[in-house]
Design a protein around this motif. Structure first.
Motif, PDB file in Angstrom:
ATOM      1  N   GLN A 129       1.079  -1.422  -0.350  1.00  0.00           N
ATOM      2  CA  GLN A 129      -0.091  -0.309  -0.316  1.00  0.00           C
ATOM      3  C   GLN A 129       0.921   1.262   0.384  1.00  0.00           C
ATOM      4  N   ASN A 177      -5.023  -7.245  -0.076  1.00  0.00           N
ATOM      5  CA  ASN A 177      -5.426  -5.394  -0.290  1.00  0.00           C
ATOM      6  C   ASN A 177      -5.519  -5.213  -1.673  1.00  0.00           C
ATOM      7  N   LYS A 181      -9.531  -4.172  -4.059  1.00  0.00           N
ATOM      8  CA  LYS A 181      -9.109  -2.515  -4.467  1.00  0.00           C
ATOM      9  C   LYS A 181      -9.421  -2.480  -5.791  1.00  0.00           C
ATOM     10  N   ASP A 219     -10.321   3.754   2.389  1.00  0.00           N
ATOM     11  CA  ASP A 219     -10.130   3.073   0.910  1.00  0.00           C
ATOM     12  C   ASP A 219      -8.836   1.810   0.926  1.00  0.00           C
ATOM     13  N   ASN A 220      -8.178   1.796   1.959  1.00  0.00           N
ATOM     14  CA  ASN A 220      -7.365   0.842   1.768  1.00  0.00           C
ATOM     15  C   ASN A 220      -7.842  -0.123   2.700  1.00  0.00           C
ATOM     16  N   ASN A 225     -13.048  -2.938   1.041  1.00  0.00           N
ATOM     17  CA  ASN A 225     -13.521  -2.873  -0.407  1.00  0.00           C
ATOM     18  C   ASN A 225     -14.248  -4.417  -0.723  1.00  0.00           C
TER      19      ASN A 225
END
Length: 309
Positions: A129, A177, A181, A219-220, A225
């Motif tokens: 990330q 992740n 996303k 958002d992370n 997500n």
């Protein structure tokens, strides 16, 4: 009972040797600007080579290892599916190349199709990330720079359906992740003993890497997500998750992610390896003959053209 001087000396030497062994050095997990290309490069498996490319977001070279299948040089018109394999914390682009040996063996034996495999350097502890302070752009590097570079430079099938992502430990977390996303980029995900955290949960603050901006954390967050992109993920992404039962630091959150997938009605493959600790090679060696079957099945279901030797 008396002992001769020679025996006593041997006993003393043995004790010093056994009990004075230095502790195994733990991999450095502190991020630093100089972590993006490993040097020196160790000996690599058959058909694996080391490369670098320029990351525009970080204005520096980033290393990656590349496995090209045996037919790549001769079949100059053929394009190949690709697996991105992400290393664990403290590692680099050479850390997990053992899996390329397993893939190569299967291809040479005619049991697996020819596939390209990419091993990026994702930094020591980035979780793949972007950092909140903008110093370490691991997600941007992977999604906006490395994948386009690989598709432009090598004969990959530049399509989500032919692109798989996986990783062990931090790499398992990172691949999850990224796939949650950016599901539009991948057709198959394999999380190998990778923690999946609710990073937006207030109980987990402060977040030293991502920062404390609530929207950035949301958002992370892989769980959020999953919910946000659930319809697309259900229709387009196959997921496999695995962990050892003797790996308590990772098993808890792996099970939480498995439970979240189940509650969301997301079909997926899940297995636990009885008695396995946090050891990728042991995990692979225990199921070498089937290690890549999930990705290959994903490629077949996506009607990706596959070539067997």
């Amino acid at each position: 009972m008396s002992r001769c001087p020679t025996t006593l000396l041997l006993l003393a030497f043995f004790c010093c040797t056994v009990f004075a062994q230095p502790a195994k050095k733990k991999a450095n997990q502190a991020n630093s600007p100089d972590m993006w290309v490993t040097s020196p490069v160790p000996e690599l498996p058959t058909n694996v080579t080391h490369h670098t490319f320029r990351s525009a977001s970080m204005q520096r070279e980033v290393g990656f290892c590349l496995y090209l299948p045996p037919g790549y040089e001769k079949d100059t018109q053929r394009r190949y599916p690709v697996i991105y394999h992400l290393h664990g914390a403290g590692g680099n682009e050479t850390r997990s190349v053992y899996s390329a040996s397993v893939l190569h063996e299967g291809i040479v034996a005619g049991k697996l199709p020819e596939i390209v495999m990419v091993f990026p350097n994702g930094g020591r502890s980035t979780m793949y990330q972007d950092s909140g302070d903008g110093r370490f752009m691991a997600e941007t590097m992977m999604i906006k720079e490395l994948i386009p570079h690989i598709d432009a430079t090598y004969r990959t099938i530049a399509d989500r359906k032919a692109r798989c992502i996986e990783g062990f430990s931090m790499g398992g977390r990172g691949s999850t992740n990224l796939a949650m996303k950016h599901p539009q980029l991948f057709g198959s995900l394999f999380n190998q003993s990778g923690n999946v955290y609710h990073v937006s949960d207030a109980a987990n603050l402060p977040n030293a890497y991502l920062g404390d901006d609530p929207q950035r954390l949301r958002d992370n967050d892989a769980f959020l997500n999953l919910t946000k992109n659930l319809d697309f993920i259900k229709a387009n992404l196959r997921i496999q998750v695995a962990c050892g039962t003797a790996d308590p630091e990772h098993l808890k959150t792996v099970r939480e992610y498995h439970e979240a997938l189940t509650k969301a009605g997301m079909p997926h493959s899940y297995f636990e390896v009885e008695g396995l600790d946090h050891n990728q090679k042991k995990m692979i060696d225990g199921r070498k003959a089937t290690w890549f079957d999930f990705h290959v099945e994903s490629l077949k279901l996506n009607s990706v053209p596959l070539h067997f030797r």
